[in-house]
Design an enzyme around this catalytic site. Structure first.
Site, short mmCIF file in Angstrom:
data_model
loop_
_atom_site.label_atom_id
_atom_site.label_comp_id
_atom_site.label_asym_id
_atom_site.label_seq_id
_atom_site.Cartn_x
_atom_site.Cartn_y
_atom_site.Cartn_z
N GLU A 129 0.87 -1.18 0.00
CA GLU A 129 0.00 0.00 0.00
C GLU A 129 0.90 1.22 0.00
O GLU A 129 1.41 1.62 1.05
CB GLU A 129 -0.92 0.00 1.23
CG GLU A 129 -1.87 -1.18 1.30
CD GLU A 129 -2.96 -1.14 0.25
OE1 GLU A 129 -3.07 -0.12 -0.47
OE2 GLU A 129 -3.70 -2.13 0.13
N CYS B 293 -2.93 8.66 2.60
CA CYS B 293 -2.64 8.17 1.25
C CYS B 293 -3.82 8.43 0.32
O CYS B 293 -3.64 8.50 -0.91
CB CYS B 293 -2.29 6.69 1.28
SG CYS B 293 -3.50 5.66 2.10
#
Length: 504
Positions: free
Chosen positions: A258, A292
């Site tokens: 990720e 993010c």
């Protein structure tokens, strides 16, 4: 700071962290709020890694044969312990990561939610029954525990992302070795304590189901390189992912990555602008732009661009920037001085590329000393430049214009990252095209909702330089298991597949 704010030391005591654990070590943990030293932690010695790995391997041998619903009971108890510790752990998240109070509490709620999800999942680790071409045969697919899982987490979600991995891995039969960011290890130690309380209530779990490593990059490198850890889940920068992936691939391990995000919102001429503004502001400035999934690019139809930018400038002008522990604050500090310098450098580069910057200055009045507080910035850009295509972990929103929806989609996809995306439109054709194979190339694509704030029920992750990993909901659990195809012959014959004859 208000007198009602609970001090870090009170939180440490409430969460079971001892003075001996918090003092005398070499890793000093600072709060982004005011720069104060919260603790001097003892780092995990590199010489301990062999024993840690051996303990995890032994735990796997015992845990993998525990029925999955029984493994789910441990996660149910963990959820109960998290509910009891929610206020204290959420406050510690705020102290250590600089999040406003509601976001700190929300992160713990995310942990509780994934525990609920994982408990249900423990009774649904389904395989398939597959039609065999051979008479008297049954073919099926089963999912088996895979082995110890190494989890490397980032500072900005110091506990939630770990829980996505740990809750699923544990119900799937895998022990967990956790290497949190050295910027936010206190919340990890608190989670270890909370987990240990759940273990005591569970009663018969093997030693070593969860082990937490405290320290810097060298510990992470040891975890990544170990052949005793078949799965590595790593959350962080694309640069970090480029270092991790080849090492794991070299030993034929599995990566759940990720990594970076450079998320866009397309705003069409039919959009509900009032709703869009609310979504933009939360997505762009929540967690001080340190998600993010933060909204970083706003792609607006030129017919409404001037109006929308004016609305955003007005909204930004009223944003309360300050101590995240105080009521009413919406924008807290950046994590450290390096993050502030990166934001300033990105804004300077955008100006050189023709951008017009609104905001983005250092805030020094009415905020705690020694914290890095920045005004969120809106940057009107003439095009999608190199600076716009790079992710800066800060509250910077680049604004681009478009006339044709196909061009908007091209802008949306023309970045190296592919995490989250969204479109605001009341035009059904635009909405459906955005979600079609010719639309967004991201792992997350939303309509009339921002790119951040994902629910745990859906698989979380993205494509391209975001790494391709999937965590949390849907069938992300399969990443923590190994697939096995089984064939059972219950006949008295031995036919071969594809009609092959091999008589002896």
């Amino acid at each position: 700071m208000k007198d009602t704010v609970i001090t870090p030391h009170t939180l440490f005591a409430n969460l079971g962290l001892t003075e001996a654990e918090l003092t005398g070590g070499t890793l000093t943990v600072h709060s982004p709020i005011d720069g104060r030293a919260l603790a001097d932690l003892h780092e995990t010695p590199a010489s301990d890694m062999d024993a840690i790995l051996a303990r995890s391997k032994a735990a796997f041998k015992a845990w993998r044969i525990v029925p999955a619903p029984r493994r789910g009971e441990l996660i149910r108890l963990l959820g109960e312990e998290l509910r009891a510790a929610k206020d204290d752990l959420g406050a510690l998240v705020s102290w250590e990561a600089g999040k406003i109070t509601s976001e700190g509490l929300g992160e713990v709620q995310e942990m509780i939610d994934i525990c609920d999800f994982a408990v249900g999942l423990s009774r649904q680790l389904y395989g398939l029954t597959i039609a065999s071409e051979r008479p008297g045969h049954r073919m099926m697919e089963t999912w088996q525990p895979a082995g110890p899982v190494g989890v490397i987490s980032a500072f900005n979600f110091p506990v939630a992302v770990w829980s996505w991995n740990a809750a699923l891995a544990l119900v799937c039969g895998d022990p967990v070795i956790w290497k949190p960011s050295e910027k936010s290890p206190l919340t990890a130690l608190a989670c270890q304590k909370i987990f240990d309380r759940a273990l005591v209530r569970f009663g018969d779990a093997p030693d070593g189901l969860l082990q937490t490593l405290i320290g810097g990059a060298d510990l992470g490198k040891s975890l990544v390189a170990s052949e005793d850890v078949p799965i590595i889940s790593a959350t962080g920068s694309t640069r970090m992912g480029r270092a991790v992936a080849p090492v794991v691939a070299e030993r034929f391990g599995k990566c759940i990555l990720e990594l970076g995000g450079n998320n866009a919102m397309i705003v069409g001429p039919s959009a509900d602008l009032e709703m869009a503004v609310r979504a933009i502001v939360f997505s762009a400035v929540g967690t001080a732009g340190q998600r993010c999934t933060t909204l970083r690019r706003l792609i607006v139809h030129n017919s409404i661009r001037e109006d929308l930018v004016a609305r955003l400038k007005k909204a930004y002008a009223g944003l309360p920037v300050g101590n995240p522990l105080e009521e009413g604050t919406l924008v807290g500090p950046l994590v450290d001085a390096e993050a502030g310098a990166a934001m300033t450098a990105a804004l300077d580069a955008a100006r050189v590329e023709g951008g017009t910057v609104h905001g983005g200055n250092r805030v020094t009045k009415g905020v705690p000393a020694n914290g890095v507080y920045m005004e969120p910035a809106i940057v009107e850009m003439p095009g999608q430049s190199a600076t716009v295509k790079a992710e800066t972990f800060a509250p910077i929103l680049y604004v681009l214009g478009y006339d044709d929806f196909a061009h908007a989609l091209d802008l949306q996809n023309d970045v190296p990252q592919g995490l989250s995306s969204c479109v605001f439109t009341l035009n059904m054709r635009e909405a459906e095209e955005f979600l079609s194979p010719a639309g967004s190339d991201c792992g997350i694509a939303n309509v009339n909702i921002g790119p951040s704030g994902a629910e745990i029920g859906g698989a979380f992750g993205g494509e391209k330089e975001t790494g391709g990993g999937r965590e949390s909901g849907s069938d992300a659990w399969k990443s923590y298991m190994r697939r096995q195809t089984n064939t059972v012959n219950y006949s008295a014959e031995l036919p071969l597949a594809q009609g092959v004859k091999f008589d002896i």
